[in-house]
Design an enzyme around this catalytic site. Structure first.
Site, mmCIF file in Angstrom:
data_model
loop_
_atom_site.group_PDB
_atom_site.id
_atom_site.type_symbol
_atom_site.label_atom_id
_atom_site.label_comp_id
_atom_site.label_asym_id
_atom_site.label_seq_id
_atom_site.Cartn_x
_atom_site.Cartn_y
_atom_site.Cartn_z
ATOM 1 C CG HIS A 205 -1.872 1.130 1.292
ATOM 2 N ND1 HIS A 205 -2.975 1.236 0.481
ATOM 3 C CD2 HIS A 205 -1.887 2.226 2.092
ATOM 4 C CE1 HIS A 205 -3.636 2.340 0.766
ATOM 5 N NE2 HIS A 205 -2.997 2.964 1.742
ATOM 6 C CG HIS B 276 -10.275 4.523 2.512
ATOM 7 N ND1 HIS B 276 -10.864 4.818 3.711
ATOM 8 C CD2 HIS B 276 -8.927 4.626 2.739
ATOM 9 C CE1 HIS B 276 -9.938 5.108 4.607
ATOM 10 N NE2 HIS B 276 -8.758 4.998 4.046
#
EC number: 6.3.5.3
Length: 732
Positions: free
Chosen positions: A34, A89
């Site tokens: 990430h 998200h």
């Protein structure tokens, strides 16, 4: 949380000792997929991120682009700048759809604040499992509510975006949010620390225990029990605090009190502060107990890595600290002077004990890249369904993918800020940038059916589709940011598809002279249901003189004609129906379980986009609508109103396997329907660029009278509205 053995060995070699618990957790999060892009960074050099309009490209919290207006069209002193950023998200929105989506909005807005910009527009692109699944609808409703609640409360309009349903998102939805901000050369701030001796000041909400390990959580496949077991990794948002932070940030920038800034997102304070000083080739000393907290008895690791929202880390000269504190207090925000910028290592202490002592650059940039095997996806076979015309039109027009998204965007305040000239529901939104006397067109989205059928060509088509949306409003592309979503990259077929969307998006954006100035990568979007489709969300902006644009819907003008720009049936040079349109990636095939090759794209897409933008702004143009998802069937239906209809005749290609379906449902992007009082001028404009075919004319009876070859169908505006209310009808 645990650091992988191979990574631990590298850390031990660098430190000359075993890492502390806090250091190990910090490395795990900042070296996660990430944060470190370990599987994707080797591919991202394909993007062209430079241009005379680009002030700051990839690598900061948001990109900065100069609006045209100076003599050379580039960035000059006094230029008006926009910022562009996008983030995902995805995992948090599966576990907790409301808070996951809401905090995604909050995070991308704070990225905008980090650059000294004021947020002026949001765009959200959302992807869910099949609309017939109750769980998909639950996630859909929660995500939209979270976005609308947060965006409405902070006063930033959501003006554009997309919604797609596809069965392969059932176990892992995607929530991609983009933000555009406004600044100028004098106000610009970056995330690069400037000078040893300056103070690090934390402003915003108190630090709690929410969001711990969020970065590492986002770098793993979703487990079957993720909705319960991973809930602590999801942040909880407070939009009212964010609104105060927006206004406080504006005051801090106005008074020139900030040397550099970074918002607290992935990996919390540890991520923001270490990245800030690493970019400046510096270090820091932080005393963690100084951080203002909202929960008692927090330990060093929790303070360092919690991803509590609505927090900013500022570099401030010592003499300005008191004024920063005064402004924070004025806006009822917490404020802590947590440490200093140094010329040494990045160190953190807690109650006198050193818990972190590492080189900031190694922490941020030392993660090794992955060298992964990949497989190219197989070409789809041709398997066309046999469906009668009426059933096909109804199924495609009423599909939740092509139906009206009014249920979504009517929950968003898209007028707040009084800049919205064209709002959601059109091909692209337009925001008035009065400071530069220009309109800023915004389009955002992807097309999972396209990239499932053909990752490379589908991604090229996604970029062209967004550019065509912008051109339909009379604007020309300026720049773009992307959110590249994929499944588990350790699977060769998944990684091959991901490589395809990267290269396809990069190639088309380069062809369109639209530099990709920033973005986000989200991998490991995999679950027990399998991997998601490779999904290259693109948020593109374009500029035009003024703020007006031709409408999408036709007007009942008797002296006008409706023309199609682009191929009716592919393979022909003049638009005549003597080629074969391919239906691969179309909603038609998705509805009836067919397959086909993906359609070819225009030979000179940049010329198509540039010419369409010019024609859209011509005084003879009455309406413009791009043709893409659902093909001509959907585009024509969307142009009809209660006051104005269309009488259209579409010729068919004898060589096509299914002539009617080929003419009506193929989804080659780069095409547009134009209602004009001067069709000859449109032909002249597109001469040598794209074929132009006259299809019919507008009427005053609110009907779509459609002849396709020797087949005919008639729909009233009421019929069309009923078909297109699929989402509203199901959810209300």
């Amino acid at each position: 949380m645990s650091l992988a053995d191979s990574d631990r060995e590298l850390v031990v070699d660098e430190l000359g000792r075993e890492p502390t618990q806090a250091e190990a957790a910090l490395f795990e999060n900042l070296w996660s997929e990430h944060c470190a892009y370990r599987s994707s960074r080797p591919l991202l050099s394909a993007f062209d991120s430079e241009g005379e309009q680009v002030v700051i490209g990839p690598g900061d919290d948001a990109a900065v682009v100069a609006l045209p207006g100076s003599e050379d069209g580039g960035a000059e002193e006094g230029s008006t700048y926009i910022t562009m950023g996008i983030e995902s998200h995805n995992h948090p929105s599966y576990v907790d759809p409301f808070d996951g989506a809401a905090t995604g909005v909050g995070g991308i807005v704070r990225d905008t604040l980090s650059m000294g910009a004021y947020p002026i527009a949001l765009a959200d692109s959302l992807y869910f499992g099949g609309f017939d699944r109750e769980h998909s609808k639950y996630l859909f409703e929660g995500v939209v509510e979270g976005i609308s609640h947060y965006g409405n409360c902070i006063g930033v309009p959501t003006v554009a975006g997309s919604v797609d349903f596809h069965p392969d998102y059932e176990g892992n939805p995607l929530v991609n949010v983009a933000c555009v901000g406004l600044t100028n050369e004098e106000r610009l701030v970056t995330a690069e620390a400037q000078e040893p001796g300056n103070k690090l000041v934390l402003v915003g909400n108190g630090t709690g225990r929410d969001g711990l390990g969020g970065a590492s959580f986002a770098s793993e496949d979703l487990a079957e029990d993720a909705e319960t077991e991973d809930r602590p990794a999801v942040q909880v948002g407070d939009p009212y605090a964010e609104k105060l932070l927006i206004e406080a940030n504006e005051q801090l920038i106005d008074e020139g009190l900030i040397e550099s800034a970074r918002d607290l997102g992935a990996a919390g304070l540890g991520g923001a502060s270490s990245e800030l000083v690493a970019k400046g080739g510096l270090g820091a000393h932080i005393e963690l107990e100084r951080v203002h907290q909202r929960e008692p008895n927090m330990n060093a690791l929790e303070i360092l890595l919690a991803e509590s929202q609505e927090r900013m880390c500022y570099e401030v000269e010592p003499e300005n600290v008191d004024r920063v504190r005064e402004i924070a207090e004025r806006f009822d925000l917490g404020c802590s002077v947590i440490g200093d910028v140094t010329a040494e290592n990045y160190t953190c202490t807690f109650e006198g004990e050193t818990v972190v002592d590492v080189d900031a650059y190694f922490l941020g940039e030392g993660a090794p890249m992955n060298d992964l095997p990949s497989e190219e996806p197989a070409e789809p076979e041709t398997d066309l369904p046999e469906v009668d015309l009426e059933s096909a039109v109804e199924a495609v027009v009423s599909s939740p993918n092509t139906a009206s998204k009014r249920w979504v965007y009517r929950q968003y305040d898209h007028e707040v800020g009084v800049r919205t000239s064209v709002g959601p529901g059109d091909d692209a939104a337009i925001i008035a940038i009065r400071e530069a006397e220009q309109g800023l067109a915004i389009s955002s989205g992807a097309a999972p059916n396209w990239t499932t059928a053909a990752p490379y060509e589908g991604a090229r088509a996604v970029a062209l589709e967004n550019a065509t949306n912008i051109a339909a409003k009379g604007a020309t592309p300026l720049a773009a940011v992307d959110c590249l979503n994929g499944g588990n990259p350790e699977k060769p077929d998944v990684y091959g598809g991901f490589e395809g969307i990267v290269d396809g998006l990069a190639d088309m954006c380069s062809s369109l002279s639209a530099p990709v100035v920033g973005g986000n990568v989200s991998l490991y979007n995999d679950s027990v249901a399998g991997p998601i489709p490779p999904t290259p969300t693109l948020a593109m902006v374009g500029t035009k003189a003024g703020y007006d644009a031709p409408p999408l819907s036709v007007t009942p003008d008797e002296g006008s004609a409706l023309v199609l720009v682009g191929d009716l049936a592919l393979g022909s040079e003049d638009g005549a129906p003597d080629g074969e349109a391919r239906l691969g990636g179309s909603e038609y095939l998705a509805q009836f379980d067919g397959s086909d090759a993906f359609p070819a794209l225009p030979d000179d897409p940049a010329a198509v986009v540039e010419t369409l933008a010019a024609v859209a702004d011509d005084e003879a143009t009455l309406a413009v609508h791009d043709v893409s998802h659902g093909g001509l069937a959907v585009a024509l239906a969307e142009m009809v109103t209660d006051e104005a209809g269309l009488e259209v005749s579409i010729p068919t290609a004898a060589s096509a396997a299914d002539p009617v379906a080929a003419a009506l449902f193929h989804e080659q992007p780069g095409r547009a329907l134009i209602q004009t009082t001067d069709p000859d001028a449109v032909r002249a404009a597109f001469d040598g660029v794209a074929p132009v075919l006259e299809l019919g004319a507008a009427t005053a009876d609110g009907r779509l009278e459609l002849a396709v070859g020797d087949r005919e169908i008639e729909l009233t505006a009421a019929d069309i509205a009923a078909h297109r209310e699929t989402i509203e009808r199901e959810l209300e």
